[in-house]
Design a protein around this motif. Structure first.
Motif, short mmCIF file in Angstrom:
data_model
loop_
_atom_site.label_atom_id
_atom_site.label_comp_id
_atom_site.label_asym_id
_atom_site.label_seq_id
_atom_site.Cartn_x
_atom_site.Cartn_y
_atom_site.Cartn_z
N ASN A 71 0.83 -1.20 0.00
CA ASN A 71 0.00 0.00 0.00
C ASN A 71 0.87 1.26 0.00
OD1 ASN A 71 -1.46 2.22 1.66
ND2 ASN A 71 -3.09 0.90 0.85
N ALA A 72 1.90 1.25 0.84
CA ALA A 72 2.78 2.43 0.91
C ALA A 72 3.49 2.64 -0.43
CB ALA A 72 3.80 2.24 2.02
N LEU A 73 3.96 1.57 -1.02
CA LEU A 73 4.67 1.69 -2.31
C LEU A 73 3.71 2.12 -3.42
CD1 LEU A 73 7.01 -1.43 -2.08
CD2 LEU A 73 7.72 0.97 -2.08
N ALA A 74 2.49 1.63 -3.35
CA ALA A 74 1.50 2.00 -4.37
C ALA A 74 1.28 3.51 -4.36
CB ALA A 74 0.19 1.26 -4.12
N ARG A 75 1.17 4.08 -3.17
CA ARG A 75 0.97 5.53 -3.07
C ARG A 75 2.16 6.28 -3.66
NH1 ARG A 75 -3.13 6.87 0.55
NH2 ARG A 75 -4.20 4.93 1.05
N ILE A 112 12.41 -0.33 -6.90
CA ILE A 112 11.81 -1.07 -5.78
C ILE A 112 12.48 -2.43 -5.83
CG2 ILE A 112 9.72 -2.09 -4.80
CD1 ILE A 112 8.06 -0.15 -6.49
N ALA A 113 13.10 -2.84 -4.74
CA ALA A 113 13.77 -4.15 -4.74
C ALA A 113 13.08 -5.08 -3.78
CB ALA A 113 15.23 -3.99 -4.36
N LEU A 114 12.56 -6.16 -4.31
CA LEU A 114 11.96 -7.19 -3.46
C LEU A 114 13.08 -8.16 -3.11
CD1 LEU A 114 9.14 -8.02 -2.43
CD2 LEU A 114 9.03 -9.60 -4.35
N THR A 115 13.37 -8.24 -1.83
CA THR A 115 14.51 -9.06 -1.41
C THR A 115 14.22 -9.70 -0.06
OG1 THR A 115 16.91 -9.10 -1.24
CG2 THR A 115 15.80 -7.17 -0.31
N GLN A 116 15.26 -10.27 0.56
CA GLN A 116 15.01 -11.01 1.80
C GLN A 116 15.62 -10.35 3.02
OE1 GLN A 116 16.37 -14.07 -0.48
NE2 GLN A 116 14.50 -15.27 -0.39
N ALA A 141 0.38 -4.92 -7.30
CA ALA A 141 -0.53 -4.63 -8.42
C ALA A 141 -1.92 -4.29 -7.88
CB ALA A 141 -0.60 -5.84 -9.35
N TYR A 142 -2.35 -5.06 -6.89
CA TYR A 142 -3.68 -4.82 -6.32
C TYR A 142 -3.77 -3.42 -5.73
CZ TYR A 142 -7.60 -4.77 -3.18
OH TYR A 142 -8.76 -4.38 -2.55
N GLU A 143 -2.79 -3.06 -4.92
CA GLU A 143 -2.85 -1.77 -4.23
C GLU A 143 -2.76 -0.61 -5.23
OE1 GLU A 143 -3.72 -1.14 -1.24
OE2 GLU A 143 -3.53 -3.09 -0.27
#
Ligand code: M6R
Length: 360
Positions: free
Chosen positions: A210-214, A299-303, A336-338
């Motif tokens: 949600n935060a990233l979507a904004r 935006i990096a999706l990581t661990q 994608a949803y947000e």
């Protein structure tokens, strides 16, 4: 019907822990150490596997290629059904075809099934809808047991496909003696832990999405990058975003970026990168440095254990190797949803799309 969720898509994303559990039900030995897939017992192990599908199911197939090759040592090709049906395709004697379809009614996938059957190939169908055309016409059908998927954007169905594909690779790997008992047991242990881990992680993932979507929903276009098993996920993330938010997005193999798309990078063209803590981490990292050097936002999706200095770092839990997909996938779906929801789009019924594509 939506169980308190604003949209079916959100409900279905949050159902994924249960979907993993349901998919495993009845498919493990009593001590949980072995895969039991009676649907495959009667068939020989494929010498080559040809996976055919469309859309999200195609991406699940592409992900499976990596584990079929590394765990079961089965040469695997993955084909888009609408292309495969009109090609002069070649099937060897011991080859088998795996068609993947949530609905079991996708016209192009069904046409491929009929084509390869005429050529004498054995067909395994991986379907969600019980009694669907593809399920009926396959030589053997494995059901994903995901329950009805209402939202046009496929989410939990892909999750369930990935679970079954994991089980298939383990089954064949063990039968060929290329995978040790310990490897099978450890992978199954990791898989059995996913529902609980995911259940715990999903609320925070949604907040992050949600935060990233904004922050990013003003972008007109996105680049999704991944390597190895994350490459199909990059394609899937881009598909999800364009399908429901109508923002253009392109999924790319990170190493291919320098062969063209890098020309597009500027501060208004964000990159959504999948960078898991695996052998390819340094490779993706250097790809991302190339983006940064051109002032591209990332935006990096990581661990949890990754150290990265990028614009937005989104940490997800870690699993065992390619099973990281069970955390990366919902993150992509939630983003994608947000974005779509923030932009006020019709999330469950995106324009111009049908749940089941029964025409060519
Ligand atoms: O029912 P199928 O799995 O055969 O459907 C294939 C595609 O039409 C489907 O995955 C489509 O791409 C989704 N709407 C994506 O979210």
């Amino acid at each position: 019907q939506k169980g308190g969720y604003k949209h079916f898509m959100l409900k279905e994303i949050f159902e994924q822990p249960l979907v993993v559990t349901n998919c495993l039900t009845g498919r493990l030995s009593a001590n949980h150490a072995r895969v039991t897939l009676p649907e495959l017992e009667e068939l020989s192990t494929p010498e080559r596997l040809h996976i055919i599908a469309c859309g999200t199911s195609f991406h699940a197939g592409l992900w499976a290629m990596y584990i079929m090759e590394s765990w079961a040592k089965i040469p695997t090709s993955v084909e888009i059904a609408s292309e495969y049906r009109y090609r002069d395709t070649i099937l060897g004697k011991g080859d088998q075809v795996l068609v993947i379809s949530q609905s079991g009614e996708t016209a192009d996938t069904l046409a491929c099934l009929r084509k390869v059957k005429q050529q004498g190939a054995k067909v395994i169908g991986l379907c969600n809808v019980v009694g669907s055309s593809i399920a009926r016409e396959s030589d053997t059908v494995i059901y994903t047991q995901a329950g009805p998927e209402i939202s046009v954007a496929s989410t939990k169905a892909m999750c369930s496909q990935l679970v079954v594909l994991t089980l298939m690779a383990l089954f064949w790997g063990r039968r060929k003696h290329v995978l040790t008992e310990a490897e099978e047991t450890e992978t199954l242990d990791a898989l059995r832990r996913i529902p609980e881990q995911l259940e715990a992680a999903l609320p925070a993932m949604r907040e992050q999405a949600n935060a990233l979507a904004r922050q990013y929903s003003g972008a007109r276009s996105f680049l999704y990058l991944g390597r190895g098993p994350c490459y199909p996920l990059a394609l899937e993330g881009a598909l999800k975003l364009k399908e429901i938010s109508y923002i253009h997005a392109e999924g790319y193999a990170a190493g291919e970026m320098k062969h063209g798309p890098i020309a597009l990078i500027d501060p208004d063209f964000p990159t959504f990168a999948l960078i898991m803590c695996d052998d390819l981490f340094p490779k993706v990292q250097s790809n991302l440095q190339e983006v940064q050097a051109r002032n591209g936002k990332i935006i990096a999706l990581t661990q949890d254990d990754a150290v990265l200095t990028l614009d937005s770092v989104w940490k997800i839990p870690r699993s065992r190797g390619p099973l990281d997909v069970f955390f990366a996938l919902p993150a992509l779906q939630l983003f994608a949803y947000e974005v779509a929801d923030y932009l006020g789009k019709d999330v469950d019924q995106p324009r111009n799309l049908a749940k089941s594509v029964t025409v060519e």
